[in-house]
Scaffold this motif. Sequence first.
Motif, PDB file in Angstrom:
ATOM      1  N   GLY A 199      23.947  14.849  69.757  1.00  0.00           N
ATOM      2  CA  GLY A 199      23.762  15.439  71.076  1.00  0.00           C
ATOM      3  C   GLY A 199      24.923  16.319  71.498  1.00  0.00           C
ATOM      4  N   SER A 200      24.877  16.700  72.719  1.00  0.00           N
ATOM      5  CA  SER A 200      25.882  17.605  73.281  1.00  0.00           C
ATOM      6  C   SER A 200      26.433  17.018  74.579  1.00  0.00           C
ATOM      7  N   ALA A 201      27.425  17.689  75.119  1.00  0.00           N
ATOM      8  CA  ALA A 201      28.040  17.257  76.386  1.00  0.00           C
ATOM      9  C   ALA A 201      28.232  18.476  77.277  1.00  0.00           C
ATOM     10  N   SER A 202      28.085  18.280  78.559  1.00  0.00           N
ATOM     11  CA  SER A 202      28.280  19.382  79.525  1.00  0.00           C
ATOM     12  C   SER A 202      29.534  19.113  80.347  1.00  0.00           C
ATOM     13  N   VAL A 203      30.201  20.188  80.704  1.00  0.00           N
ATOM     14  CA  VAL A 203      31.425  20.065  81.487  1.00  0.00           C
ATOM     15  C   VAL A 203      31.671  21.395  82.211  1.00  0.00           C
ATOM     16  N   GLU A 204      32.207  21.295  83.435  1.00  0.00           N
ATOM     17  CA  GLU A 204      32.560  22.501  84.203  1.00  0.00           C
ATOM     18  C   GLU A 204      34.065  22.701  84.113  1.00  0.00           C
ATOM     19  N   LEU A 205      34.458  23.876  83.621  1.00  0.00           N
ATOM     20  CA  LEU A 205      35.872  24.192  83.423  1.00  0.00           C
ATOM     21  C   LEU A 205      36.240  25.444  84.207  1.00  0.00           C
ATOM     22  N   ASN A 206      37.497  25.498  84.634  1.00  0.00           N
ATOM     23  CA  ASN A 206      38.020  26.678  85.322  1.00  0.00           C
ATOM     24  C   ASN A 206      38.998  27.383  84.393  1.00  0.00           C
ATOM     25  N   HIS A 207      38.701  28.657  84.102  1.00  0.00           N
ATOM     26  CA  HIS A 207      39.588  29.450  83.253  1.00  0.00           C
ATOM     27  C   HIS A 207      40.630  30.147  84.122  1.00  0.00           C
ATOM     28  N   ALA A 208      41.821  30.271  83.556  1.00  0.00           N
ATOM     29  CA  ALA A 208      42.901  30.998  84.221  1.00  0.00           C
ATOM     30  C   ALA A 208      43.561  31.874  83.184  1.00  0.00           C
ATOM     31  N   ASP A 209      43.349  33.187  83.313  1.00  0.00           N
ATOM     32  CA  ASP A 209      43.898  34.143  82.363  1.00  0.00           C
ATOM     33  C   ASP A 209      44.829  35.073  83.128  1.00  0.00           C
TER      34      ASP A 209
END
Length: 464
Positions: free
Chosen positions: A82-92
Amino acid sequence: MLADGSLPSLAPELVRDVVATAADISVLVSAEGLIRTVMVNPHHPSFGQLSGWAGKPLAEVLTPESINKFRARSEGLEPGRGSASVELNHADQRNFEFPVRYILHRLPEDRSILMLGRDLRPIAEVQQQLVSAQLAMERDYETQREMETRYRVVLDVSRDAMVLVSMSTGRIVDLNGAAGVLLGGVRQDLLGAAVAQEFEGRRRGEFMETMANVAASDSITPIELVARRSQKRLLVTPRVFRAAGERLLLCQLDPAEVAQPVSDELSDGLARLYHEGVDGIVFADAEGTIRGANEAFLNMTDSSSLASVRGRSLADFLARGTVDLRVLIDSVRRTGQLRLYATRLTTDFAGQIAAEISATWLDDREQPLLVLVVRDVSRADTLRRPVPATGVIDEPVRNVMELVGNSTLKDIVAETTDVVEKMCIETALELTRNNRVAAAEMLSLSRQSLYVKLRKFGLLNKDE
């Protein structure tokens, strides 16, 4: 899918295009956490160029809290499970911070992770707009509550009786306690009632038409009505205004027996008397500090302006200073008024003029006022000084005159001293209205010395 159930083999370039277009952003991360490949959906160019991420640790392009979230979600991820979901915040450094929801897949060959992401910025913008709208609504609600509270407080504490009536329905929308007292009911009972029924002999249509016509006229004249519940005669002053698209009628109620205003003619006359009168008029507080004075008083004292006398003590303009002031205040406090108090005014240039002062004590307010009417009698005083040939001379003066030629000058002077002393004591008693303490202070004598002289000249009553 083929007939045997297996998947057809796809060229690597096709697989790359499918992955790139299946998500807004696709990132392939090695088992060591290094970014191997970054693919941006060509139909979603808002991310800009992210090719510079390749070869960097994933932690360098994530916010600190997102790093921990990624590690927690990827540790238990196994290939084919299976897979997993996650919310991430990118900072470039080259791009502003942006949120992405990723689906994580563990690849079996080298345990690298394929991250397929959806851009959450449109959703975040909508959420931010909703939050801003909610905050604006809350601010508007607080403002409305504040205005409602102010309106209610002002209406309730106002001494003027006010009734708000809807022009469309003719019913009472709101009123304060003072209006309820005059109408003879409580606020809860009067709200929603037909206003025409609260007055004797009035029908709704006729009443509202009359009120509207009076309110629209150039000069609003109160209408005299009789309240049905209290049977009080009232003067109703209507005014029409519009609020939130609805026309409202504001009715001010006044008792007919006390509502008659002071005549404008009388007010104008009193104002002209104050400003143009020949007698000085002075307003002072209970301590004798000047609060106001008219032009006539300024002319008497040679004062340049009202500002130069306001705040000064009346004693500054009385020849006997605080003695005169104390006599004035004590007498007027005791009797409420004082007439024709003879004294001399001192001008700003050290001159003096004879004056008569009438005073009134106004104690019907929180801070009582002393009102003085000052009349210049210097000309009359000059005319009164010569004794007419046919006039009557006082007995003590006649006695002194008879000594001339019959006694030495030394004896005449001694007799004259007694006459002058008696005249001064009598004058002081007259000015102070027989106030012995004030007379002694005016003559700079002790009370005991004054009583000795009163006894000497026979000025004491038998009882004393």
